[in-house]
Design a protein around this motif. Structure first.
Motif, PDB file in Angstrom:
ATOM      1  N   ALA A  21       0.712  -1.180  -0.089  1.00 58.43           N
ATOM      2  CA  ALA A  21      -0.027  -0.276  -0.120  1.00 58.43           C
ATOM      3  C   ALA A  21       0.897   1.220  -0.100  1.00 58.43           C
ATOM      4  O   ALA A  21       0.548   2.266  -0.733  1.00 58.43           O
ATOM      5  N   LEU A  22       2.181   1.251   0.752  1.00 54.16           N
ATOM      6  CA  LEU A  22       3.051   2.322   0.811  1.00 54.16           C
ATOM      7  C   LEU A  22       3.431   2.503  -0.717  1.00 54.16           C
ATOM      8  O   LEU A  22       3.615   3.760  -1.140  1.00 54.16           O
ATOM      9  N   SER A  23       3.848   1.380  -1.204  1.00 55.58           N
ATOM     10  CA  SER A  23       4.209   1.571  -2.740  1.00 55.58           C
ATOM     11  C   SER A  23       3.228   2.235  -3.919  1.00 55.58           C
ATOM     12  O   SER A  23       3.442   2.998  -4.415  1.00 55.58           O
ATOM     13  N   ASP A  24       1.930   1.680  -3.427  1.00 54.88           N
ATOM     14  CA  ASP A  24       0.813   2.375  -4.216  1.00 54.88           C
ATOM     15  C   ASP A  24       0.652   3.692  -3.987  1.00 54.88           C
ATOM     16  O   ASP A  24       0.376   4.617  -4.839  1.00 54.88           O
ATOM     17  N   LEU A  25       0.703   3.839  -2.842  1.00 50.78           N
ATOM     18  CA  LEU A  25       0.548   5.669  -2.450  1.00 50.78           C
ATOM     19  C   LEU A  25       1.632   6.499  -2.929  1.00 50.78           C
ATOM     20  O   LEU A  25       1.265   7.471  -3.482  1.00 50.78           O
ATOM     21  N   HIS A  26       2.881   5.865  -3.062  1.00 53.25           N
ATOM     22  CA  HIS A  26       3.829   6.712  -3.807  1.00 53.25           C
ATOM     23  C   HIS A  26       3.410   7.007  -5.306  1.00 53.25           C
ATOM     24  O   HIS A  26       3.628   8.109  -5.679  1.00 53.25           O
ATOM     25  N   GLY A  27       2.858   5.922  -5.990  1.00 52.07           N
ATOM     26  CA  GLY A  27       2.315   6.005  -7.299  1.00 52.07           C
ATOM     27  C   GLY A  27       1.188   7.054  -7.374  1.00 52.07           C
ATOM     28  O   GLY A  27       0.867   7.679  -8.394  1.00 52.07           O
ATOM     29  N   LEU A  28       0.155   6.875  -6.254  1.00 53.77           N
ATOM     30  CA  LEU A  28      -0.817   7.825  -6.463  1.00 53.77           C
ATOM     31  C   LEU A  28      -0.444   9.323  -6.251  1.00 53.77           C
ATOM     32  O   LEU A  28      -0.769  10.101  -7.176  1.00 53.77           O
ATOM     33  N   ASP A 137      -9.408   6.530   0.481  1.00 55.70           N
ATOM     34  CA  ASP A 137     -10.517   5.943   0.840  1.00 55.70           C
ATOM     35  C   ASP A 137     -10.408   4.552  -0.254  1.00 55.70           C
ATOM     36  O   ASP A 137     -10.588   3.383   0.280  1.00 55.70           O
ATOM     37  N   GLN A 138     -10.290   4.726  -1.442  1.00 55.17           N
ATOM     38  CA  GLN A 138     -10.160   3.996  -2.554  1.00 55.17           C
ATOM     39  C   GLN A 138      -9.041   2.845  -2.266  1.00 55.17           C
ATOM     40  O   GLN A 138      -9.167   1.601  -2.391  1.00 55.17           O
ATOM     41  N   LEU A 139      -7.789   3.597  -1.877  1.00 57.57           N
ATOM     42  CA  LEU A 139      -6.625   2.617  -1.487  1.00 57.57           C
ATOM     43  C   LEU A 139      -7.006   1.688  -0.597  1.00 57.57           C
ATOM     44  O   LEU A 139      -6.669   0.332  -0.454  1.00 57.57           O
ATOM     45  N   ALA A 140      -7.674   2.283   0.690  1.00 60.99           N
ATOM     46  CA  ALA A 140      -7.611   1.216   1.690  1.00 60.99           C
ATOM     47  C   ALA A 140      -8.562   0.443   1.502  1.00 60.99           C
ATOM     48  O   ALA A 140      -8.465  -0.666   1.894  1.00 60.99           O
ATOM     49  N   ALA A 141      -9.750   0.731   0.503  1.00 61.44           N
ATOM     50  CA  ALA A 141     -10.805  -0.310   0.408  1.00 61.44           C
ATOM     51  C   ALA A 141     -10.182  -1.333  -0.490  1.00 61.44           C
ATOM     52  O   ALA A 141     -10.684  -2.654  -0.323  1.00 61.44           O
ATOM     53  N   ARG A 142      -9.194  -1.045  -1.269  1.00 53.77           N
ATOM     54  CA  ARG A 142      -8.573  -2.102  -2.101  1.00 53.77           C
ATOM     55  C   ARG A 142      -8.134  -3.392  -1.087  1.00 53.77           C
ATOM     56  O   ARG A 142      -7.647  -4.316  -1.526  1.00 53.77           O
ATOM     57  N   GLY A 144      -9.415  -3.922   1.762  1.00 54.95           N
ATOM     58  CA  GLY A 144     -10.311  -4.479   2.829  1.00 54.95           C
ATOM     59  C   GLY A 144     -10.173  -3.542   4.123  1.00 54.95           C
ATOM     60  O   GLY A 144     -10.485  -3.996   5.188  1.00 54.95           O
ATOM     61  N   THR A 145      -9.741  -2.328   4.115  1.00 52.24           N
ATOM     62  CA  THR A 145      -9.618  -1.618   5.520  1.00 52.24           C
ATOM     63  C   THR A 145      -9.928  -0.192   5.225  1.00 52.24           C
ATOM     64  O   THR A 145     -10.709   0.143   4.271  1.00 52.24           O
ATOM     65  N   THR A 146      -9.753   0.705   6.383  1.00 53.24           N
ATOM     66  CA  THR A 146     -10.544   2.050   5.905  1.00 53.24           C
ATOM     67  C   THR A 146      -9.191   3.056   6.652  1.00 53.24           C
ATOM     68  O   THR A 146      -8.217   2.740   6.955  1.00 53.24           O
ATOM     69  N   VAL A 147     -10.063   4.296   6.328  1.00 53.07           N
ATOM     70  CA  VAL A 147      -8.664   5.334   6.493  1.00 53.07           C
ATOM     71  C   VAL A 147      -9.305   6.181   7.951  1.00 53.07           C
ATOM     72  O   VAL A 147     -10.501   6.422   7.939  1.00 53.07           O
ATOM     73  N   GLU A 148      -8.413   6.600   8.985  1.00 54.80           N
ATOM     74  CA  GLU A 148      -8.834   7.089  10.128  1.00 54.80           C
ATOM     75  C   GLU A 148      -7.741   8.450   9.655  1.00 54.80           C
ATOM     76  O   GLU A 148      -6.491   8.399   9.602  1.00 54.80           O
ATOM     77  N   ARG A 149      -8.556   9.746   9.988  1.00 56.11           N
ATOM     78  CA  ARG A 149      -7.846  11.025   9.590  1.00 56.11           C
ATOM     79  C   ARG A 149      -7.955  11.836  10.935  1.00 56.11           C
ATOM     80  O   ARG A 149      -8.874  11.833  11.784  1.00 56.11           O
TER      81      ARG A 149
END
Length: 203
Positions: A21-28, A137-142, A144-149
């Protein structure tokens, strides 16, 4: 929508998912204009409750992440000696001793963030400026988790306050140490004087 800066926590049951997910985040952050990742870091909480930030280079992303960044500073406080003292980074979180309800009650963003990383899980903590919540939110959903801000401004203020408290504690510790050494030195001098007086008295 006006962009807002927050520190987002996305937790994962497996560390491998967190790294991916961290790698995906870099791309996003490279491809989207609606999301700016200022810093992001991966943190693990052991089954015993201790927070651990891996030292691998791929555990951080974003501008200024290697120099700390807000995400890095937050984790530095939570996992450091002060965090241990306050119960953020230790087993105090195990068994609900330090739970989300209590964290909300004291209105501490740091405490709330710490309480949202349960023992045995891995989380990605992201300092992000978002035009909208969808990308994260979509990254987390991928996974199966959620985002807390948490509000970035509140966390920044708390990190600065924690740093100030740590510095004050260090100064007080140094003062106590100096005072103890002074008292010990005086006691030794008094002891020597007493010994000399005793010799003169018996002499």
């Amino acid at each position: 929508m006006t962009p807002t800066e927050s520190v987002a926590t996305i937790r994962f049951p497996q560390s491998g998912q967190a790294y991916q997910a961290l790698s995906d985040l870099h791309g996003l952050s490279d491809t989207l204009t609606s999301l700016e990742v200022r810093s992001a870091a991966l943190v693990e909480r052991t089954p015993e409750g201790t927070l651990h930030v891996p030292e691998q280079g791929d555990a951080v992303v974003g501008t200024g992440a290697t120099a700390g960044g807000l995400a890095g500073m937050v984790l530095g406080v939570l996992g450091g000696p002060l965090g241990v003292l306050l119960g953020f980074g230790t087993g105090a979180l195990v068994g609900g001793v330090f739970d989300v309800d209590r964290a909300t009650g004291v209105e501490s963003a740091l405490a709330l963030l710490a309480a949202r990383i349960p023992p045995g899980t891995t989380a990605v903590v992201v300092d992000a400026v978002e035009a909208g919540p969808e990308p994260l939110d979509q990254l987390a959903a991928r996974y199966g988790t959620t985002v807390e801000r948490q509000p970035a401004a509140q966390l920044t203020a708390e990190v600065e306050a924690a740093d100030a408290a740590a510095e004050a504690a260090r100064k007080e510790a140094r003062r106590v140490l100096r005072e103890r050494k002074r008292i010990e030195a005086k006691a030794k001098i008094d002891e020597k004087i007493g010994a000399v007086k005793e010799k003169l008295h018996h002499g």
